[in-house]
Design an enzyme around this catalytic site. Sequence first.
Site, PDB file in Angstrom:
ATOM      1  N   ASP A   1      36.694  47.681  43.045  1.00 28.46           N
ATOM      2  CA  ASP A   1      35.384  48.158  43.509  1.00 28.46           C
ATOM      3  C   ASP A   1      34.321  47.066  43.493  1.00 28.46           C
ATOM      4  OD1 ASP A   1      35.053  47.874  40.799  1.00 28.46           O
ATOM      5  OD2 ASP A   1      34.279  49.887  40.431  1.00 28.46           O
TER       6      ASP A   1
ATOM      7  N   TYR B   1      40.632  40.672  38.272  1.00 32.07           N
ATOM      8  CA  TYR B   1      39.909  40.508  39.530  1.00 32.07           C
ATOM      9  C   TYR B   1      40.759  39.609  40.428  1.00 32.07           C
ATOM     10  CZ  TYR B   1      35.528  42.393  37.632  1.00 32.07           C
ATOM     11  OH  TYR B   1      34.568  43.209  37.094  1.00 32.07           O
TER      12      TYR B   1
ATOM     13  N   HIS C   1      32.699  51.714  37.761  1.00 33.81           N
ATOM     14  CA  HIS C   1      32.229  50.494  37.099  1.00 33.81           C
ATOM     15  C   HIS C   1      31.065  50.795  36.156  1.00 33.81           C
ATOM     16  CE1 HIS C   1      33.508  46.251  37.945  1.00 33.81           C
ATOM     17  NE2 HIS C   1      32.558  46.025  37.043  1.00 33.81           N
TER      18      HIS C   1
END
Length: 494
Positions: free
Chosen positions: A272, A244, A355
């Site tokens: 995302d 991330y 996800h």
Amino acid sequence: MRNFTLSEIAQHNKKDDLWIIIHGKIYDLTTFLPEHPGGQKVILKCAGKDATSAFDSHHPPDMIERFLSPDVCIGQPVMEKSHEDNANIKRQQTETDEEERIQLARKNMPSIDELYNAYDFESVAKTILSDDAWGYISSGTDDEITMRENHSAYHRIWFRPRVMVDVSKIDMTTHMLGQKASLPFYITAAAFCKTAHPNGEMALTRAAGRKDIIQMIPTYASCSFKDIVRARISSNQIQWYQLYVTRDRKATQRIVEEAEAKGMKGLFVTVDTPELGRHLKEMRINNQRDDPSEMETGEGTVSVSSFFDPSLNWSDIAWLKSITKMPILLKGVTRLEDAVLSAQHGLQGVVLSNHGGRQMDFAPSTIEILPEVMGALQREGLDKNFEVYIDGGIRRGSDIFKAIALGAKGVGIGRPFLYAMACYGERGVERLIDLFQAELTMCMRLMGAPTIADIKPDMVDIRNLKDHFVANPTDYLAKYAYERMQPRGKLSKL
């Protein structure tokens, strides 16, 4: 470092003045509270108290040091005699109803040899996980349409088997990012694996190593990165790293450099999560225990924080490429245009992912967009040195076959391995790997494909893949009235 009594710490228990204790240190999380990716509520429950147990169930010991400024640590607690006695009494209290339920469920679990597919592990896991853990692992966003569609879409792909092919030997070996892999699937990144099992990501590492498959390590693991790497079965075990990108680019760079130094063979940048989806199942489970005055009214698990940089864009690719020599792939692509742009920016591939249905409801299933992504890359001449992976909804060896036939280099599997680990630890993960391998072996043999290279697009029929059949909500009033219209004496009991 200053000392504070527990009475003093307990006074700092509000949103605008919040301290907690973790591993014998006091942290002022007032500023961080709105940015916590898991929402404010979980921290507020521990405000002014010792939060070590709640922290350890999700995070590695070095989580705060890795992601927060040293300034948040303001002192250490001094135990008062009365509080020490109270703590001892609390530890000696009888187990809660939920703990007793879980112990009984574990006692009645079937033998691991009686579990024959991924669904079996999920069924058992639902009975033995805590409500919080089940809510976290199993939930999708909003109405969970995309989460269900991820697997349902595979049901709209049918096979076109070949016969009279020598399939006496089946070879599943392949290469992913230049590394030889024994099977065309990997354990994909899932945060906070200790919610499923106390050994968390380390259990996945050891099982993956024994079965010679690749593991993707999450940024927000519940075990320390150091411990996960140490858990490898051998120095040659292949691991990837999921990243991330945070607003603190220096911190992100340190994480990437550490991942490369520890031997990670690929960097998968999640793209995302400019904001977290609302997981209503989790919200409902949490609110069931609380006083009505404390119930969350809308924010739920939604959070935009320094942990996720919503400004991440294509211009950041150059910076990512400048800080590592690892192959870089974008994880979270759901449109062909973004896959093409990824290739044009010189990346090594993408993961088609929504996800696991945890972000945008009504985002397309990943298998649905795979054929159009491969077609677009081929038209642009970008498919030769660019690898496409896919995750979400894979529950059978036949699903793996279908994804490879449509162009995927490999597939990522997440939740099923968490369920298997929750039930039986490392043995559960290994058993599920064996089951996926057995299912894929049977599928390849019956399809006339002795090797991964023999799996071709013309082996599947995708004419109905784009058809969407979403179940409508049940009209319970009409259903009740209909069921009442039965011969006398045969009324159904609601």
